[in-house]
Each structure stands twice: as structure tokens, then as C-alpha cells.
Motif scaffolding. Sequence first.
Motif, short mmCIF file in Angstrom:
data_model
loop_
_atom_site.label_atom_id
_atom_site.label_comp_id
_atom_site.label_asym_id
_atom_site.label_seq_id
_atom_site.Cartn_x
_atom_site.Cartn_y
_atom_site.Cartn_z
N PHE C 236 -20.35 -19.86 113.57
CA PHE C 236 -20.49 -19.07 112.34
C PHE C 236 -21.96 -18.94 111.95
O PHE C 236 -22.69 -19.93 111.96
CB PHE C 236 -19.75 -19.77 111.20
N LYS C 238 -23.01 -17.82 108.82
CA LYS C 238 -23.06 -18.44 107.48
C LYS C 238 -22.23 -19.73 107.54
O LYS C 238 -21.12 -19.81 107.01
CB LYS C 238 -22.53 -17.47 106.44
N ASN D 7 -28.00 -13.05 107.26
CA ASN D 7 -26.94 -14.06 107.23
C ASN D 7 -27.37 -15.37 106.58
O ASN D 7 -26.63 -16.33 106.56
CB ASN D 7 -26.32 -14.28 108.60
N ALA D 11 -22.97 -15.49 99.61
CA ALA D 11 -21.93 -14.48 99.45
C ALA D 11 -21.95 -13.95 98.03
O ALA D 11 -22.38 -14.64 97.09
CB ALA D 11 -20.57 -15.08 99.78
N THR D 59 -16.37 -13.60 113.16
CA THR D 59 -17.78 -13.45 113.53
C THR D 59 -18.02 -12.12 114.23
O THR D 59 -17.09 -11.51 114.79
CB THR D 59 -18.22 -14.57 114.51
N THR D 204 -20.11 -9.85 107.19
CA THR D 204 -20.82 -11.11 106.98
C THR D 204 -22.27 -10.92 106.56
O THR D 204 -22.75 -11.57 105.63
CB THR D 204 -20.77 -11.95 108.28
N GLY D 210 -17.80 -14.56 105.75
CA GLY D 210 -17.67 -14.53 107.20
C GLY D 210 -16.43 -13.78 107.62
O GLY D 210 -15.37 -14.40 107.80
N GLU D 212 -15.36 -9.92 109.85
CA GLU D 212 -15.65 -8.60 110.42
C GLU D 212 -14.31 -7.94 110.72
O GLU D 212 -13.35 -8.62 111.10
CB GLU D 212 -16.43 -8.74 111.74
N GLN D 245 -11.73 -11.32 101.55
CA GLN D 245 -13.15 -10.94 101.52
C GLN D 245 -13.31 -9.45 101.80
O GLN D 245 -14.06 -8.74 101.13
CB GLN D 245 -13.93 -11.71 102.58
#
Lengths: 349, 349, 349, 349
Positions: C236, C238, D7, D11, D59, D204, D210, D212, D245
Motif C-alpha cells: 500500500f 498510503k 500518496n 485522506a 492499489t 488513492t 486506498g 482504485e 471511499q
Amino acid sequence: MFFASDNSSPAHPKVFEALAKANEGYASGYGADDVTKSAAQKIRDLFEAPEAAVYFVPTGSSANALALSIMVEPWQTVFCHQNAHIEEDECGAPEFYIGGGKLALVEGEHAKMSPDALRKSIEFTGRAGVHNMQRGAVSITNVTENGTVYSVAEVTALTAVARDYNLPVHMDGARFANAIVSTGATPAEMTWRAGVDILSFGGTKNGLMGVEAVVIFNPEKAWEFELRRKRGGHLFSKHRYLSAQMDVYLDDNLWLDLATNANAMAAKLSEGIQQIEGASLLHPTDANCVFARFPRSGHQAAHKAGAMYYLWPFNQSLEGAPEEALAARLVCSWSTTDENVETFLAHLR
Amino acid sequence: MFFASDNSSPAHPKVFEALAKANEGYASGYGADDVTKSAAQKIRDLFEAPEAAVYFVPTGSSANALALSIMVEPWQTVFCHQNAHIEEDECGAPEFYIGGGKLALVEGEHAKMSPDALRKSIEFTGRAGVHNMQRGAVSITNVTENGTVYSVAEVTALTAVARDYNLPVHMDGARFANAIVSTGATPAEMTWRAGVDILSFGGTKNGLMGVEAVVIFNPEKAWEFELRRKRGGHLFSKHRYLSAQMDVYLDDNLWLDLATNANAMAAKLSEGIQQIEGASLLHPTDANCVFARFPRSGHQAAHKAGAMYYLWPFNQSLEGAPEEALAARLVCSWSTTDENVETFLAHLR
Amino acid sequence: MFFASDNSSPAHPKVFEALAKANEGYASGYGADDVTKSAAQKIRDLFEAPEAAVYFVPTGSSANALALSIMVEPWQTVFCHQNAHIEEDECGAPEFYIGGGKLALVEGEHAKMSPDALRKSIEFTGRAGVHNMQRGAVSITNVTENGTVYSVAEVTALTAVARDYNLPVHMDGARFANAIVSTGATPAEMTWRAGVDILSFGGTKNGLMGVEAVVIFNPEKAWEFELRRKRGGHLFSKHRYLSAQMDVYLDDNLWLDLATNANAMAAKLSEGIQQIEGASLLHPTDANCVFARFPRSGHQAAHKAGAMYYLWPFNQSLEGAPEEALAARLVCSWSTTDENVETFLAHLR
Amino acid sequence: MFFASDNSSPAHPKVFEALAKANEGYASGYGADDVTKSAAQKIRDLFEAPEAAVYFVPTGSSANALALSIMVEPWQTVFCHQNAHIEEDECGAPEFYIGGGKLALVEGEHAKMSPDALRKSIEFTGRAGVHNMQRGAVSITNVTENGTVYSVAEVTALTAVARDYNLPVHMDGARFANAIVSTGATPAEMTWRAGVDILSFGGTKNGLMGVEAVVIFNPEKAWEFELRRKRGGHLFSKHRYLSAQMDVYLDDNLWLDLATNANAMAAKLSEGIQQIEGASLLHPTDANCVFARFPRSGHQAAHKAGAMYYLWPFNQSLEGAPEEALAARLVCSWSTTDENVETFLAHLR
């Protein structure tokens, strides 16, 4: 008295003649030569399969692994008997060529899958959606690793199960000639007419130096096979030397004559052993392999006389094993003679 | 006039004699036979490497891919020339056997990596920790794909760079014999004494039917190689037929004699072409391959006379290409004759 | 009344607090942040393993597959129970990450391998040299897929067998917390002191959003793990959001408190079910999962009231199955309440 | 003054609100929850692609590698820029997921492939039949690794080349939002209408924790994707925390607002740097990344003040590098403020 394996036999003299003939002059590489075309066409004719794609590879493991790799995806399962050669004797070649994959081990007596056990295994595999390996293909070994032979009806019963789940069927025919001689079926009857999609058609164990044909009855994935063969390092540049062996093998029923001798010698050996007191068969002698239990004294006499064979299962030792466990695998080949068998039996008695 | 490839040549007659001899009687399978032991020992002797592990495989691609697979991990990089056989002609066999991997393409004239370009490529690869592919091994092709030959000094200059980064070195010696004849070096000088760890020692292109030896000078990973060979389907059951070819190859300098003829014929051909008006070499003729540009009329006459060779690069066509691009790759072999060369040259003129 | 799986539970409120705190300001990526260091150190302290390498990944499958990939080679076998998660529920992730590999399925009641069955399976695998897959590693799931728990003594008995063959041992501890609560062992006693080499230490099923730690007691292959994790797409950027979950999990025994509730609720549920006429357990309720058979009327009442759980095995249907086969898997979690259990039991009665 | 990477940013607060909301009560696992359905539908709506299959992974590397793995076979080549993330920053994840494969490195200024270079590379790859790797797919990174942006017309020019060879096209959109803000194109215009088949849609780097999305415009291989995702260990059990997210990201144009700030801050930074004597850009500042060369004194002052960024290329060192080589990569994000930029510029001056 060499019964260790059919792959310990020499190659038949006609193979050398054919190689010498193929060796004349220059030839295009990688299969673009005349003898390759000839051998492939003979196989298509033999199998009554004019559309089949036919390829030659040097070993049984490469034939099986390459064949399976165009039949299943890396997240799929091959259903085979727990004693199949692809499970026990290829050091994971199928998984390597498939790129993962799993072999689901199906039960059945004498190394033959039972249709019910096959169905149960397929059912079990497909039960949990994305979390499980998926159902892939069925692989049938004929002659089996225990020397038994599936009849055409038995093959058909298995492929019928496969069809219920839309699974393609592979046949490992490293000893296909012996199975044909044993059953009297035609090559077509034993394969595509019985629902087999791809056959590994063996030559090495039956008198050739080292060549197997992969017969792909539906040639849709032929190009993929060619790329995988190249990528696996199995595309021979001087391809004519593979093909010439297979080409002569199919002339004048040579392949059947060689298997006929191997099966006949095994039958004679099997009968002889059964007449020995305390001896018995582990599995029926359907083809060229005899699996039999006989007294320690017989083993000792045979070994003393120089006989070569494996105790069975492989990890036995003659001295350590209890009397009741002393079994042998005895494999006959095209070159086994009546005298070989008789001398061996004499020692056992 | 067959200059398409050295793998279009027939096998040398002595190979057949050796095979016939090896065919007598029974022999244990999978390399546990006498001729395999003999051939392996001859290679150890030839290379002055008594500890080396020696294995026989059927093709150059399998030799290279298996060798590399015990040298690099799946997340590592093989450094090779951008025209290396492993990059251009094996359909990804190295990546398949390595289980991923990457080939970093190093520049250099005439298909020879320059030490500086190699160092630059290695430096670049290792720059970003876990995010990058890691540095793996260096692979040197000798004879190169452009027919040039690295001298021992040139090989040593490359292996010195590899050593600076603790990288092992592979040599693709599909035409190793031609390189030895060209340089006059001993096999040991060209390999382990120059810093080479594993050699693919070719036989197929130089008069055998189909066999290459993998010579592993430090045998620490020999067992891993055996498992990978089996798993790749490259462990021959009737192994004696691979080994017998290599065994006779090393008798009485046969391997050098065959390469000597191939190189001499290429030299003659190269000289002849250079005397043609408008002709020129693309690359020096160091061994048995000639890369030359010559007039369209020459091509047309040669084709008409039945000469076989590839235009170069491969995707050219005789009619469509501009005059200045009309080049050919012409490969000589053990069986190329003076007459072949002279006739061909006569057509070109 | 949500007993379908512990991964259907919400995350614990403290996890959100920890994430919000970790979110303040900038942080270096890929694990080079303070909360990652903190969480890793807490794990080393908890396991009394100051040398251990600790990594965080998002899923149980990635933890298991990556762990196994540094323990076995592509031609090796992982010995596990036939109902192990790695066999049944990861769609071949171990084979994918290992690059081939094979899982040998070991028998034993209630999803626990017996030491004898393990030994038999290992013996069988290694019997035929290069032709077989080789012995690789042993993987123990604790809590098992049937909700049973291996005691430290039981784990030790299995690792002793592994040690006899020099095989490393993996523990799939997706529900490790529940096993610790169940046995009262310390984390060290259950793992490295009992002979475990690598642990998949679960968090997701026990109240986190999605993170598992891989604890590598001997860090020799830590760098290889990092490369494989990156290459698998599991590093990861983050990273603090993975680590912060694990960091708070280990504060003030939160991880044990959560598992204590889950186990207690399962015990209560199990006892209640056993008091129902016609009901019985399929497996002992050692941790947070109850496997029980009970009458169709109870299933019907529960379903009508909105209870969520899986019939067992997965491919049952409530209407089609015979009365005697109607079983359920009921999983409790940190968030299961007394009221949930009581209401559910009331419906069953 | 944290310009090391987007990154490294926290967030966005709304992400936490969305996670907290998604955390209420129980939810089915593995994506069978409401928030996953909602987020996927929002993406289909946003891209005007009602048939698209949409999946969430944690990721960028997993998104790219999984996407490519359903586009190319193990013996095929992905054409990408030599500085593409899939080539330089994923430690071989594409090759791992593809099961071999090769990346052909295409040239072009500022990390953008030129259509001519792409065509040349494709032509070169396919030239030699079975011996070569085959042509597979084209992968376009937008925003590129040098911070430049392909316009819709430029993307279309590349996909037109791909179509000439029937190759599918992947877009690595780790910074897709920044590309959309930069060009003003709609998501549909930039992707499927321009000939893109699969998009890695990043979250991300643009303010999420995190996640995609992989957007597969032609869903024919959706099931294969699901199996590969599971097998790669990327199918989250508590899937709602990934989806929530992405769900909030698409509400009220949050994703565009965040990218708008990042791009605006980079523009301001880029302009400011260009006004410094001796400073210059390495690449145009099209999105949120600035690549610039400026005097050593500026670097020193910035470092002293605690500014975080990478020298460029990565393996430079501030002290050792010659003055003319001192360049920096400066990445802005949703959380970069005017004050951050102004303070940084003040130090540089």
C-alpha cells in the motif's frame, strides 16, 4: 530379463532406417519439412480426423502438460485419477504449464476413475463461486498406471459426465497402442468418437527413441498450442528427426505390432505368475504391465539372476518388507521375448 | 546452396553410428545409463571442470531458459543484448521458466554488448528499491546473433561488470564450437576462467540431431536444475539417445572439425561477396554466419537457381525493398561444401 | 441475527478513531511511516520475537499466499488439511503466488490434521526422486475451518513431524485471536515456541476493516517477502491506513477482548442449540463458529425472522435437503450480542 | 511543504464520514453489499457506460496488473512508454499476473508515446511468427510519469494504431482525475470514446485512503477478472470499506474538486519556479507534478526548511550531482495549499 520399464527398451531397427532416410540433404526447420507433413497426415488418416491439428513433442510429460495448458485456465481444476501419471510422475509439469491449476484426485479401483467418483469430485469443486478453483477438464489415462485398460464404453461413461459440465476431455495415451491392441477398438472409437478432445499419443514407450504426438481433434486452439510449445522449449529446430520416428511408426501397422508383442508377453508372464503358489495379481493384466505379489524366495532368485524390475509400490525394499507386501511391477515391451518371460518365470518358481 | 540456417543441415553420419551403438540392449532411463555418464564426463574433461554438473536437453531454448531459471528470481532482470536469441527468438521461454522476470536490453554494435552499456543498464535497473525489478544475471551470446564473436578478453570485460554487482553470468553457446574455432581459446578459457557460471553448449546447429548440454560450473543448484528440467518436460526417459549424440560429438575433436568447416565456408563466402560490386558486409564474419548487402540482381539470380536463405532483417521482401536495403543472412554449416559456396557466388556475380 | 460470517460485522469504533488520528498531516508512503513502525514493534513485543519481520497486507488470502511463497518452491508441496482455507477458499492463490506448487490434502477429524496422517502424506510425497513433486512446507489453520482449535500440544505434535523432514511450518491464523482466547496460550507459545515459522495473524475477521499481519519469525527471507508483496500489488502506498488498524488492535488487549466476546457468544449459542430436541453439533464449538444440525422447522422460523447464516455444507438448499442433513454454520463476532443469540435461539425452538 | 508524492497526503475528511456511515450494522461480504453496488453504478453513470463491469481493488499496481492480465496472454507483449509506471515502478507485477509476458518499451518525449514509435514497436514485435513474443495490448498512462497529459486527440491517435493491429488498449489512470481536469474532456471522451478498453481509475493519489476502480467497458471477461482478483488476494471480504471511499469520491464532483486544487497548485508552483534565475522545467506542467531544474542553493534552502521532495531522477544526490543536473520532482495534491507553495518558492529564491 529387463522388466523395469518399457522405456528401458531399445528403439526398433526400423526407426533407425527412417531416421537415416530423413537425414538426406537439407530440410526446413521447425516442422516445415516433408516428413513432418507426412507423419501428421498419417495420424489424421489413422484417427479419421481430417481436421485435427497434430504436433510432435519429445516426451510424455511435455505432451500432457502442453495439451492440458490449452484446455484449462490457471484457476481451474483437472480431474484425474489419484494415481495418474500427471499427478504422480511429472513433478508438477501440468501446474507449471497451466500457470497454477490444481489436480483433483478422483478415486477408483485399479487406477480407473469411476464415473460416480468423477461426478462427485466435479460437483464438489464447483460449489462456492469465485472462492473456489473452477472446474476445468477431465484427464483419462489409458492404459492406466496400474496396467488396466478402459474400454470404449468406460471412456464414454466418463466423457458423458464431463459433458454434463461442459468440460473438455484429455486422454494420456502414453501407452495408447497397448490400449488399442487390448480393446480392439479403432483409434477414432477410443478417442473423439468416445468424447475425447485431445490425445497424447505415445511413441516412446512402444519402440521409438523419443516422440509423442499431440492430437487436437478440434483445432481451434492449434496456434495457441504452437506458441506454448515454442515457449516451453519443445519446438525442435531439426524437426524431421522427431517426425521421422512417428512417420515410420504408423507404416504397415508397426505401432500395433510392437504393442501386440508387449501385451502378449505380459499376458504370458501374468499367467505364469498366477500359477506360482502364493502369487497373485494386484491388478488385472489388461495390457503390457503386470502387477503381482509373489514369494520373497522368487524375488531373491530373480534378483540373483539379474532380473530388473521395481518392487511395488516404489518405496519398498526387498529385505525390509513383510512377506505379504512383496509385490512387483513388471513391464513388457516390443522387445520382450518368450525366452525372457520363460527364464524369469523359471527363476520365480 | 542451402544457407537458410545451420539447423537445416543433416546430422553427421557419425551421430547415426553412435545412436545405433547406444541402441543395443536395455538401459536404465532418465539419464542413469552409461552413455550419459560418459558424455557428461567428457564435457567435464573438455572444460577442465571436474566439479561441473552437466545435463542434456533437446533444444537451445530449453537449455537457455532452464539455465536462467536457476540464476534469477521471478522479480529479477536478465541483462542481454537487444538482439539476443533469448529476447528475439524464444517466444518468452526465459520469462516462462523464470516465472516472470524481465530482460533488460543492452546496446552494442554487431549484437555485442559493450561493457559500458551493460554497466549503465545494470545501474538503471537497481535504482529504486522494492519498486523496481531487481538485478539478476547477465547473459552473453557467443557466437552472437549477428555472427560476430566475443574474444575471451571481451567476455572477461563483461563478466567483470557483472561481478561488480555480484551477478552470475550465463553464456548462450548455441554456436559455441564456432566461437572456439574462431578465437582459438580453450573451452575453459572462454567460460569459467573468463567468469562464466553456466554455459548452454550447443550441438544441434553443429551437426547433431538435437541436443544441447547445460554446463553448470558451480553445481550448487544442480538438483534444482534437475527438478526444473523434469517439470519442464525435458527429462528424456530414453535418455541415451540424447547423450549418445553428445558423446560422439566430443570424440576425436569432431565438434571442432565440424565448426572449422562451417567457419571456413563462411569466410570464403564472405570474401567472395565483398568482391562483388555494390556488395558490403553488415557485420564482420567472425564465425559461420555472413550478413551482407548485395544487388537485387544477385538476389534474383540466386533465388532463381534455388538458393535458400533469409533476407535480412526477416521481414524484408525481395521485390518491395529498396535497393540499398537488400541484405541477406547466409549461414554455413558442417555440411556446406566449397562447391556450394562457389556456385552461389557465381550466381551473385 | 447475522451469523453468516465474522467478516460481515462492522469494524470496531476504535478503529475509526485510530484511522482519524493517523490521517493527520503528511506521511511517507509504502510503510516508511511512524504508525507502521509502531504497529510492527507491538507485534514483535506481543510475540516476544524481537527479530521477527512483520508486514501488513489487506486480506487473509494475500497473507497466506505470500507467506507460503517464501516457504516453498514451485515444485514443492504444501501439506494442509483437506478443508483448509488455502485449499478451499482462495481460488488457487497459493498456487499462483508459489508459481505452481501442489497442496497435499491431509485427513483428520473436525478439520484438524492428525500427526499420523500428516506423516503418511509427507512420506508418500517424497518417494520417487525427481519424478515427484518435492516436500515443501506444512500449513496449520488455527482456528480451523470447522471452528475447532488446535492446542499448543497439538500444534507441537504437527511441527515435530514437519521437523523430522526439515519442513518449515506456516500457521493460517485468520482467527488467531479466537484460538488464543480459546486455549489461554500466549502468542509465543502458540507459534514459534511450538515450532511455527510464519504466522498469518488475522485482524479483519475480528473487528478491523481489512488488515492482516504476516509475522516471519526468522527474518532471513524478509526482503524476498517485500519484493513478492510489491509484485503482488499488495504494498500500500498510503500504508498508514493499514498499520493504524493493527496498531490500535494491539492496544489495551482490544484484539483479545473482541475475540473473547465472539467466543463467548458462540459458546452460548452452541449450548442453546444442543438443548433443542433433534439438534446436535457437527463439530465441537472451540471458538467463535458453531456447526450444528437442527430441525427444518427451526431453520424455517429463523429464516422467516431474518436470520442470516449459511446452510452447511455450502451447497445445501433448505427445501431440497433431507431432514437429517439440515445443518448450519453460525459465526459469532465481536459485535454479536446476548440478545442476538437469545432471539435466534427463541426462533429455533 | 510536502511535495514527495501525492500518496503522502492524508485522506479527505469526507472519506471518513463515508466510511463511518458504511460501518453501520452488518453487510454481506465480497462486494455483495449496497455501497459497492452504489459506487459501481455511479462509475457507470459517470462514464456513460451502462454495460461496463466495475471492480474495486486496493492499489494501482493491482488495478493495472489485473487489467492487463485479462487483455494479454503469457506469450504476448504490452506496448508502453519506457517510463511507464507498469515498467518502472511495479516490480514486475504485470509479468507476474500475466504469467510471463513482456513489456515493449516505446519511445516518446515527456513520457508520452508517439504514434510512430508505437507503430514501429508493434511492427517489430510481430515479425517472426512462432519464434517471437506476439503482439498483445497497448497501455497508455494518463497523467504520464513525467506529469504530462495526453489530450483526447493524442489518445485517439494511439488507439488508432492499436486498432490497426487489433490490439486492445489499457489506460493507467492513477491520476485520471488530474488528466480530466487538465483537458476538460469528459470521462467517456477520454476513454471508451477514444478507443480505450479498460481503465485503471485512480482514487488513492487523489484524496482516498486506498482504492482504485477497474472499469472494463466491454464486460465479456468480467468473470475472468473476478477470478483473477480473488486468486491475487485482492477480493476484500469487508468490501464496503473499499467501495465507500469510491462512492463518496464521485458525489458532488469531489474527485474533480480535489484534482482541480492539485493541478492549480502545481501550475502556481511551476510558474513560480520558472521565474527563478537559472531554473527551468524538464517537462511541461500539465497536471499536478512539476519536474524542474533549479540552483543548488535553492535545493539547500528548501531542504533546510524541511521541504520534502525527490531529486530527479531518483538516484541523484544533492551534494554529488553537478549543478546542471539538479532537478526535482514536486507533486501537489488535494491538500496542498497556496501557503505551502508560496513558502516553498520563497525558500527557492
